[in-house]
Design a protein around this motif. Structure first.
Motif, PDB file in Angstrom:
ATOM      1  N   ALA A 119       0.840  -1.201   0.000  1.00 33.54           N
ATOM      2  CA  ALA A 119       0.000   0.000   0.000  1.00 33.54           C
ATOM      3  C   ALA A 119       0.875   1.251   0.000  1.00 33.54           C
ATOM      4  CB  ALA A 119      -0.929  -0.012   1.204  1.00 33.54           C
ATOM      5  N   GLU A 120       1.937   1.191   0.785  1.00 29.61           N
ATOM      6  CA  GLU A 120       2.813   2.358   0.874  1.00 29.61           C
ATOM      7  C   GLU A 120       3.547   2.607  -0.448  1.00 29.61           C
ATOM      8  OE1 GLU A 120       4.791   2.596   4.640  1.00 29.61           O
ATOM      9  OE2 GLU A 120       6.367   3.850   3.747  1.00 29.61           O
ATOM     10  N   LYS A 121       4.097   1.535  -1.015  1.00 31.55           N
ATOM     11  CA  LYS A 121       4.830   1.684  -2.285  1.00 31.55           C
ATOM     12  C   LYS A 121       3.929   2.148  -3.409  1.00 31.55           C
ATOM     13  CE  LYS A 121       9.012  -0.526  -1.500  1.00 31.55           C
ATOM     14  NZ  LYS A 121      10.321  -0.596  -2.053  1.00 31.55           N
ATOM     15  N   LEU A 122       2.675   1.679  -3.390  1.00 33.71           N
ATOM     16  CA  LEU A 122       1.744   2.034  -4.464  1.00 33.71           C
ATOM     17  C   LEU A 122       1.052   3.370  -4.209  1.00 33.71           C
ATOM     18  CD1 LEU A 122       0.125  -1.488  -5.021  1.00 33.71           C
ATOM     19  CD2 LEU A 122       1.567  -0.266  -6.661  1.00 33.71           C
ATOM     20  N   GLY A 123       1.170   3.856  -2.958  1.00 32.72           N
ATOM     21  CA  GLY A 123       0.507   5.106  -2.605  1.00 32.72           C
ATOM     22  C   GLY A 123      -1.007   4.981  -2.600  1.00 32.72           C
ATOM     23  N   VAL A 124      -1.503   3.835  -2.121  1.00 32.61           N
ATOM     24  CA  VAL A 124      -2.960   3.652  -2.046  1.00 32.61           C
ATOM     25  C   VAL A 124      -3.403   3.614  -0.584  1.00 32.61           C
ATOM     26  CG1 VAL A 124      -2.966   2.353  -4.227  1.00 32.61           C
ATOM     27  CG2 VAL A 124      -2.918   1.109  -2.052  1.00 32.61           C
ATOM     28  N   ASP A 125      -4.662   3.940  -0.337  1.00 26.08           N
ATOM     29  CA  ASP A 125      -5.195   3.903   1.025  1.00 26.08           C
ATOM     30  C   ASP A 125      -5.323   2.449   1.479  1.00 26.08           C
ATOM     31  OD1 ASP A 125      -5.295   6.593   0.891  1.00 26.08           O
ATOM     32  OD2 ASP A 125      -7.478   6.775   0.796  1.00 26.08           O
ATOM     33  N   PHE A 126      -5.125   2.249   2.771  1.00 29.67           N
ATOM     34  CA  PHE A 126      -5.132   0.901   3.345  1.00 29.67           C
ATOM     35  C   PHE A 126      -6.053   0.868   4.558  1.00 29.67           C
ATOM     36  CE2 PHE A 126      -2.384  -2.178   6.082  1.00 29.67           C
ATOM     37  CZ  PHE A 126      -3.258  -3.213   5.844  1.00 29.67           C
ATOM     38  N   MET A 127      -7.055  -0.001   4.513  1.00 31.18           N
ATOM     39  CA  MET A 127      -7.970  -0.160   5.641  1.00 31.18           C
ATOM     40  C   MET A 127      -7.719  -1.528   6.277  1.00 31.18           C
ATOM     41  SD  MET A 127     -12.114  -0.183   5.508  1.00 31.18           S
ATOM     42  CE  MET A 127     -12.414   1.533   5.171  1.00 31.18           C
ATOM     43  N   PHE A 128      -7.416  -1.515   7.566  1.00 31.83           N
ATOM     44  CA  PHE A 128      -7.118  -2.765   8.286  1.00 31.83           C
ATOM     45  C   PHE A 128      -8.222  -3.010   9.312  1.00 31.83           C
ATOM     46  CE2 PHE A 128      -4.878  -5.019  11.806  1.00 31.83           C
ATOM     47  CZ  PHE A 128      -4.505  -6.144  11.106  1.00 31.83           C
ATOM     48  N   PHE A 129      -8.875  -4.130   9.193  1.00 31.78           N
ATOM     49  CA  PHE A 129     -10.002  -4.433  10.079  1.00 31.78           C
ATOM     50  C   PHE A 129      -9.676  -5.686  10.890  1.00 31.78           C
ATOM     51  CE2 PHE A 129     -13.984  -6.535  11.105  1.00 31.78           C
ATOM     52  CZ  PHE A 129     -14.836  -5.488  11.475  1.00 31.78           C
ATOM     53  N   LYS A 130      -9.573  -5.503  12.218  1.00 32.91           N
ATOM     54  CA  LYS A 130      -9.274  -6.652  13.076  1.00 32.91           C
ATOM     55  C   LYS A 130     -10.421  -6.846  14.049  1.00 32.91           C
ATOM     56  CE  LYS A 130      -5.787  -8.620  16.091  1.00 32.91           C
ATOM     57  NZ  LYS A 130      -4.361  -8.683  16.375  1.00 32.91           N
ATOM     58  N   SER A 131     -10.876  -8.078  14.180  1.00 31.73           N
ATOM     59  CA  SER A 131     -12.015  -8.338  15.053  1.00 31.73           C
ATOM     60  C   SER A 131     -11.901  -9.714  15.692  1.00 31.73           C
ATOM     61  CB  SER A 131     -13.303  -8.264  14.223  1.00 31.73           C
ATOM     62  OG  SER A 131     -14.385  -8.758  14.967  1.00 31.73           O
ATOM     63  N   SER A 132     -12.394  -9.807  16.927  1.00 27.04           N
ATOM     64  CA  SER A 132     -12.407 -11.120  17.588  1.00 27.04           C
ATOM     65  C   SER A 132     -13.814 -11.723  17.532  1.00 27.04           C
ATOM     66  CB  SER A 132     -11.940 -10.987  19.038  1.00 27.04           C
ATOM     67  OG  SER A 132     -12.760 -10.050  19.706  1.00 27.04           O
ATOM     68  N   TYR A 133     -14.645 -11.127  16.681  1.00 30.30           N
ATOM     69  CA  TYR A 133     -16.052 -11.559  16.528  1.00 30.30           C
ATOM     70  C   TYR A 133     -16.187 -13.064  16.275  1.00 30.30           C
ATOM     71  CZ  TYR A 133     -20.556 -11.997  14.016  1.00 30.30           C
ATOM     72  OH  TYR A 133     -21.792 -12.386  13.575  1.00 30.30           O
ATOM     73  N   MET A 134     -15.284 -13.626  15.480  1.00 27.85           N
ATOM     74  CA  MET A 134     -15.406 -15.023  15.075  1.00 27.85           C
ATOM     75  C   MET A 134     -14.784 -16.009  16.066  1.00 27.85           C
ATOM     76  SD  MET A 134     -17.041 -15.181  12.215  1.00 27.85           S
ATOM     77  CE  MET A 134     -16.601 -16.725  11.396  1.00 27.85           C
ATOM     78  N   LYS A 135     -14.058 -15.485  17.036  1.00 25.94           N
ATOM     79  CA  LYS A 135     -13.250 -16.343  17.908  1.00 25.94           C
ATOM     80  C   LYS A 135     -14.073 -17.439  18.594  1.00 25.94           C
ATOM     81  CE  LYS A 135      -9.990 -15.896  21.504  1.00 25.94           C
ATOM     82  NZ  LYS A 135      -9.585 -15.122  22.661  1.00 25.94           N
ATOM     83  N   ASP A 136     -15.216 -17.061  19.153  1.00 26.42           N
ATOM     84  CA  ASP A 136     -16.026 -18.061  19.856  1.00 26.42           C
ATOM     85  C   ASP A 136     -16.586 -19.114  18.902  1.00 26.42           C
ATOM     86  OD1 ASP A 136     -15.477 -16.883  22.216  1.00 26.42           O
ATOM     87  OD2 ASP A 136     -17.369 -15.776  22.371  1.00 26.42           O
ATOM     88  N   MET A 137     -16.832 -18.686  17.666  1.00 28.81           N
ATOM     89  CA  MET A 137     -17.348 -19.646  16.687  1.00 28.81           C
ATOM     90  C   MET A 137     -16.263 -20.678  16.338  1.00 28.81           C
ATOM     91  SD  MET A 137     -19.282 -19.087  13.052  1.00 28.81           S
ATOM     92  CE  MET A 137     -20.048 -17.536  13.416  1.00 28.81           C
ATOM     93  N   TYR A 138     -15.050 -20.202  16.119  1.00 35.82           N
ATOM     94  CA  TYR A 138     -13.934 -21.131  15.850  1.00 35.82           C
ATOM     95  C   TYR A 138     -13.768 -22.087  17.036  1.00 35.82           C
ATOM     96  CZ  TYR A 138     -12.411 -17.365  12.615  1.00 35.82           C
ATOM     97  OH  TYR A 138     -12.333 -16.400  11.658  1.00 35.82           O
ATOM     98  N   GLY A 139     -13.817 -21.501  18.233  1.00 29.48           N
ATOM     99  CA  GLY A 139     -13.637 -22.300  19.458  1.00 29.48           C
ATOM    100  C   GLY A 139     -14.693 -23.386  19.577  1.00 29.48           C
TER     101      GLY A 139
END
Ligand code: ZN
Length: 345
Positions: A119-139
């Protein structure tokens, strides 16, 4: 107690692809060639006709013009395929992509750094989405010893999420890094592009569906969780921005032999230290998913995908066998499972 090495090197594979015989869906003829390889031969002419060209991609890009700031939402895993998809959107087609990465809590640092750097080299915007929403389902999948494939509900979750983000930013196209061996069918996509309706996936999809029906639908936290990819697509069709999902790799006239060295040189892209299959970039939870699939089914969705690539002469059977070799220590596996409050015996 010493550390046990877990190793799966499947035997009795089809002589042409890398699928084991799993009756009744996958069966061999007297020469050890599976029914899916034969099916491929029969459909070869149809597939030749249906081959997509780069001119088809240009038409799609022209038809789906952006209303807002971004032309495409590029789903990034940090792997070679999605990173090069992002790269070509910006450099080859001169579009303004929004790089989007989701982290289910198990992304590797290497993968995240690859996207950040690109993203940095290309000069594009970067959206990072982190969530623990799925954790209990995996468990819950581990706790109940369900045969559901962890990657399936995960793919429902992030495809739904990608459509939601595209809608919010009025982005008409979602770009994934699916390769030619992965599905080109709009109705049945996931991050890995598996076609849940194909015979190789029948047992896996049924187990996932049954898990979702039993444990997920009744949990108030997951009351809006889609029951299937069809439901994700249906929901997407009702959104204001009806985003189309495609992969440039279906149209590009070259493959990984060209784009991997390109992104290594231009974006400083690197293979992650630890990932399965070999030379891939998948999240750490994938080790659990693969371990369970090997135990429950004797193969994984990667075997299916690579078998398709072998039949299309994109990769060699020897390379596939090498990359599909699964080896991890019990302590490594349990270090990942620990995050889900589970331990393998
Ligand atoms: Zn075969």
């Amino acid at each position: 107690m010493g550390d046990t090495d877990i190793k799966f090197s499947p035997e009795n594979l089809c002589k042409r692809c890398v699928l084991p015989e799993v009756k009744p869906m996958i069966f061999f003829d007297s020469h050890g060639v599976c029914n899916l390889c034969h099916e491929h031969d029969q459909n070869r002419e149809l597939e030749e006709e249906a081959k997509l060209l780069e001119s088809d991609l240009l038409k799609i890009l022209k038809k789906h013009k952006a209303k807002g700031k971004y032309d495409v939402l590029a789903m990034c895993s940090g792997g070679k395929d999605s990173t090069s998809a992002l790269y070509y959107m910006k450099t080859r087609y001169k579009l303004n992509p929004l790089a989007f990465m989701f982290d289910n809590g198990f992304e590797s640092e290497d993968a995240i750094r690859n996207v950040e750097r690109a993203a940095e080299k290309l000069g594009v915007d970067f959206m990072f989405f982190k969530s623990s929403y799925m954790k209990d389902m995996y468990g819950k999948i581990l706790e109940t010893k369900s045969k559901a494939v962890i990657c399936h509900p995960c793919s429902l979750w992030y495809m739904d999420l990608a459509y939601e983000i595209a809608d919010r930013h009025e982005i008409p196209l979602i770009i994934a890094g699916w390769t030619k061996g992965q599905s080109t069918n709009q109705k049945i996509m996931s991050k890995c592009g598996c076609n849940a309706a194909s015979p190789e996936f029948k047992d896996m999809s049924e187990a996932t569906r049954s898990f979702l029906d039993t444990y997920v639908r009744n949990d108030p936290r997951y009351k809006d969780f889609p029951a299937s990819m069809e439901e994700v697509m249906k929901k997407a069709a009702e959104r204001k921005t009806k985003a189309l999902v495609i992969s440039p790799h279906w149209f590009l006239p070259f493959g990984a032999e060209v784009y991997v060295p390109t992104i290594q040189k231009e974006l400083g892209w690197e293979y992650p230290q630890l990932s399965y299959p070999g030379r891939s970039t998948n999240c750490m939870l994938n080790f659990i998913s693969v371990y369970n699939s090997m135990k429950n089914y004797g193969y994984t969705h990667y075997h299916v995908e690579m078998s398709k690539l072998i039949r299309q002469n994109v990769i060699s059977r020897e390379d596939a066998i090498r990359d599909l070799e699964f080896q991890i220590s019990k302590s490594q596996l349990n270090a990942i499972a620990k995050k889900l409050n589970y331990q393998y015996e």
